[in-house]
Design an enzyme around this catalytic site. Sequence first.
Site, PDB file in Angstrom:
ATOM      1  N   CYS A   1      -1.842   0.573   7.960  1.00  9.72           N
ATOM      2  CA  CYS A   1      -2.288   0.369   6.584  1.00  9.72           C
ATOM      3  C   CYS A   1      -1.980   1.579   5.690  1.00  9.72           C
ATOM      4  CB  CYS A   1      -3.752  -0.048   6.565  1.00  9.72           C
ATOM      5  SG  CYS A   1      -4.165  -0.919   5.037  1.00  9.72           S
TER       6      CYS A   1
ATOM      7  N   HIS B   1      -4.959  -3.744  10.537  1.00  7.11           N
ATOM      8  CA  HIS B   1      -5.730  -2.769  11.324  1.00  7.11           C
ATOM      9  C   HIS B   1      -5.915  -3.230  12.772  1.00  7.11           C
ATOM     10  CE1 HIS B   1      -7.327  -0.112   8.079  1.00  7.11           C
ATOM     11  NE2 HIS B   1      -6.981  -1.155   7.348  1.00  7.11           N
TER      12      HIS B   1
ATOM     13  N   GLU C   1      -6.902  -1.635  15.250  1.00  2.81           N
ATOM     14  CA  GLU C   1      -8.045  -0.967  15.904  1.00  2.81           C
ATOM     15  C   GLU C   1      -9.354  -1.706  15.621  1.00  2.81           C
ATOM     16  OE1 GLU C   1      -6.689  -0.212  13.159  1.00  2.81           O
ATOM     17  OE2 GLU C   1      -8.156   0.624  11.757  1.00  2.81           O
TER      18      GLU C   1
HETATM   19  N1  GLN Z   1      -5.096   0.175  -0.214  1.00  2.00           N
HETATM   20  C1  GLN Z   1      -5.161   1.378   0.543  1.00  2.00           C
HETATM   21  C2  GLN Z   1      -4.154   2.402   0.038  1.00  2.00           C
HETATM   22  O1  GLN Z   1      -3.331   2.104  -0.771  1.00  2.00           O
HETATM   23  C3  GLN Z   1      -4.925   1.129   2.027  1.00  2.00           C
HETATM   24  C4  GLN Z   1      -6.074   0.363   2.576  1.00  2.00           C
HETATM   25  C5  GLN Z   1      -6.265   0.552   4.051  1.00  2.00           C
HETATM   26  O2  GLN Z   1      -5.769   1.480   4.691  1.00  2.00           O
HETATM   27  N2  GLN Z   1      -7.074  -0.316   4.609  1.00  2.00           N
HETATM   28  O3  GLN Z   1      -4.209   3.513   0.472  1.00  2.00           O
END
Ligand code: GLN
Length: 190
Positions: free
Chosen positions: A78, A169, A171
């Site tokens: 992410c 994610h 995890e």
């Molecule tokens: N939207 C977040 C960002 O741009 C990422 C979100 C996440 O890691 N769950 O950093």
Amino acid sequence: MKIGVLAIQGDFEAHGEMLWRFGVTASFPRKAAELAGLDGLILPGGESTTQLKFLEREGLAPALQEFAARGGAIFGTCAGAILLAREVRNPPQASLGLLDIAVSRNGYGRQLDSDVRFGKTVLRDQPIEMVFIRAPVIDEIGRGVMVLAEDGGRPVMVRQGRVMASTFHPELTSDDSIHRYFLSLIDERS
Ligand code: GLN
């Protein structure tokens, strides 16, 4: 095998618990010097703008680039995937450029309401559970980038050499197959 989970901000502990299932005790580096001796590094989810500021303040960006150049394996999830990308959009921001993908931020799910989906993966026959939390969308992938999982025909987990990334994610589910894959990727060195 020595694996670190960058512990700037975000859900680094859940990655540590996942690695623990494989008998790997992760370290939680916060400084460039703490990357020494690691074979693999996870960049967890969280808020990429906050993480980026920390990288800049601690001189971690060049340290991470050196880590990759000396063959260290990296898995960004992410916000971690955003940090690894070649290009970040919506809005544009700096990134490490270690993975030949262009991403747009905040494409899937909301901060307090995760979007759970099941998608195709090359890691096995059954679909994989994917939790998206304000996740980026991968808009473009370079030629050397392999798609490891997709959601509705769009790539959501990719790999280029020893660098991999997922926009979801892994995890946060009970499924440990993605962390297992990362461990096998680290082992490919030998
Ligand atoms: N939207 C977040 C960002 O741009 C990422 C979100 C996440 O890691 N769950 O950093």
